[in-house]
Design a protein around this motif. Structure first.
Motif, short mmCIF file in Angstrom:
data_model
loop_
_atom_site.label_atom_id
_atom_site.label_comp_id
_atom_site.label_asym_id
_atom_site.label_seq_id
_atom_site.Cartn_x
_atom_site.Cartn_y
_atom_site.Cartn_z
N HIS A 134 -6.99 10.89 68.77
CA HIS A 134 -7.96 10.16 67.85
C HIS A 134 -8.20 9.30 67.73
O HIS A 134 -8.85 8.99 69.33
CB HIS A 134 -6.06 9.27 67.30
CG HIS A 134 -5.55 8.08 67.49
ND1 HIS A 134 -4.86 7.98 69.11
CD2 HIS A 134 -5.88 7.05 66.95
CE1 HIS A 134 -4.84 6.99 69.12
NE2 HIS A 134 -5.37 6.19 68.48
N ASP A 138 -9.96 2.77 71.38
CA ASP A 138 -9.59 2.67 72.59
C ASP A 138 -8.68 4.09 73.12
O ASP A 138 -9.06 3.75 74.89
CB ASP A 138 -8.12 1.77 72.81
CG ASP A 138 -7.39 1.74 71.75
OD1 ASP A 138 -7.35 2.69 70.57
OD2 ASP A 138 -5.66 2.01 72.02
N HIS A 139 -9.54 4.64 72.25
CA HIS A 139 -9.52 6.05 72.96
C HIS A 139 -10.70 6.59 72.68
O HIS A 139 -10.55 8.11 73.35
CB HIS A 139 -8.45 6.64 71.55
CG HIS A 139 -7.36 6.04 72.06
ND1 HIS A 139 -5.99 7.45 72.69
CD2 HIS A 139 -6.62 5.34 72.16
CE1 HIS A 139 -4.94 6.29 72.62
NE2 HIS A 139 -5.68 5.22 71.20
N ASP A 239 -0.89 7.97 70.83
CA ASP A 239 -0.20 6.82 70.32
C ASP A 239 1.46 6.13 69.68
O ASP A 239 1.31 5.79 68.70
CB ASP A 239 -1.42 6.31 69.63
CG ASP A 239 -2.02 5.37 70.64
OD1 ASP A 239 -2.03 5.65 71.96
OD2 ASP A 239 -2.86 4.42 70.05
N HIS A 242 3.53 1.71 71.22
CA HIS A 242 2.86 0.94 71.87
C HIS A 242 2.98 -0.45 72.21
O HIS A 242 2.09 -1.03 73.62
CB HIS A 242 1.40 0.63 70.71
CG HIS A 242 1.09 1.11 69.76
ND1 HIS A 242 1.28 1.85 68.68
CD2 HIS A 242 -0.37 1.85 70.35
CE1 HIS A 242 0.37 2.72 68.16
NE2 HIS A 242 -0.88 2.75 68.97
N HIS A 286 -0.11 4.49 75.75
CA HIS A 286 -0.35 2.63 75.84
C HIS A 286 0.98 2.58 76.99
O HIS A 286 1.50 1.82 76.75
CB HIS A 286 0.43 2.22 74.45
CG HIS A 286 -0.77 2.18 73.80
ND1 HIS A 286 -2.62 1.71 74.60
CD2 HIS A 286 -2.09 2.77 72.69
CE1 HIS A 286 -3.53 1.92 73.77
NE2 HIS A 286 -2.97 2.88 72.82
ZN ZN Z 1 -4.55 3.51 70.92
#
Ligand code: ZN
Length: 312
Positions: A134, A138-139, A239, A242, A286
């Motif tokens: 996605h 953070d990706h 994800d 988390h 994560h």
């Molecule tokens: Zn993430």
């Protein structure tokens, strides 16, 4: 919660995470790579760093319950240092990078993917595909470096629903100021691949043995990859979780970053039920590095059994 309200809760979650820099570490020590073989396919977990997440970022749990879950896992709290992993998949003559790290998006405990790649002797130019589970920072943050896109030889694959959501000017206009960057980064990451962007839908085989599985809720296009080779399987689940020590035991707990809390919860429960029933290992962006393991149903939730070093 509708998709505009999510921006308010996600904004609170953002404040709860980035406001808390309780742990600083020496960036030099933060590279990591570990390889596993699934059938004939090689998967290498690549460490990007970690992001402290505290109870106020979560829904469906009290701070006391959050602390108790961490304690059960022998963790001290108050925040959980959630790991951020990317995965390189080598299948046939293809090299697919699943997610691209945070880059400079989240401060000093993150952004180490390029060090992890070079420590393992992986040239970013040898990667032919970046698959984004996605388009959260953070990706995809690692795509947007000052020196340009390190994966410019590659194409970008992503589910169309994520491109549509982050390109929606109405959603962007409704978003709080601190959230504008999420839209800008998502758009920038897609633009960084020019005409080499491919939207890929549920069931698409993106490389030999790698099939896209749409897992909506965390974002609308959030997707995993089912890896299958020689009778062995692994679900790279993005994800779906988390805060592993909390959400494996209490899968109904959601995080403010989920675009649609109810859908994210239902997807997590469906994935956990499927992989535990079928004994299919999962990999998570994560889940504490290297982030691969099996789920075992236990009580009202699940227990995670990490995959250990493979000796042969
Ligand atoms: Zn993430």
């Amino acid at each position: 919660m509708d998709r505009r309200e999510f921006l308010k809760s996600a904004s609170a979650a953002l404040a709860a995470t980035t406001g808390l820099q309780v742990v600083q570490l020496n960036a030099q020590s933060l590279s990591g790579a570990q390889s596993f073989t699934i059938g004939d396919i090689k998967i290498t977990a690549l460490l990007d760093g970690f992001l402290p997440i505290e109870a106020s970022a979560m829904f469906g749990i009290t701070p006391e319950e959050f602390a108790a879950q961490l304690q059960t896992a022998f963790l001290s709290g108050p925040a959980h240092p959630t790991g951020v992993n990317a995965f390189l998949i080598e299948t046939g003559d293809r090299r697919v990078l699943v997610d691209a790290g945070t880059g400079a998006a989240f401060g000093p405990t993150l952004g180490q993917l390029s060090e992890s790649l070079s420590a393992h002797g992986i040239d970013p130019a040898s990667i032919d595909t970046v698959f984004a589970t996605h388009l959260h920072p953070d990706h995809i943050g690692g795509i947007l470096t000052e020196a340009g896109n390190p994966f410019s030889e590659a194409g970008l694959m992503v589910h169309p629903a994520d491109i549509d959501f982050w390109n929606n000017d109405e959603f962007k206009a409704a978003a709080p100021a601190e959230f504008q960057g999420f839209f800008d980064m998502a758009r920038g990451a897609v633009a960084a691949f020019g005409d080499k962007v491919q939207s890929v839908e549920d069931g698409a085989e993106i490389a030999p043995g790698l099939t896209l599985m749409h897992l909506p809720g965390h974002t609308m296009g959030h997707s995993g990859l089912m890896l299958e080779s020689n009778g062995a399987q692994l679900l790279i689940a993005g994800d779906v979780v988390h805060v592993p020590p909390v959400q494996f035991a209490m899968p109904a707990v959601t995080i403010g970053f989920d675009t649609d809390q109810d859908m994210a919860r239902q997807t997590r429960m469906r994935v956990f039920d499927m992989v535990s029933s079928d004994a299919v290992p999962i990999a998570g962006a994560h889940i504490g590095f290297p982030g691969l393991g099996h789920l075992v149903a236990e009580g009202d939730g699940y227990r995670f059994e990490p995959m250990l070093w493979q000796f042969g």
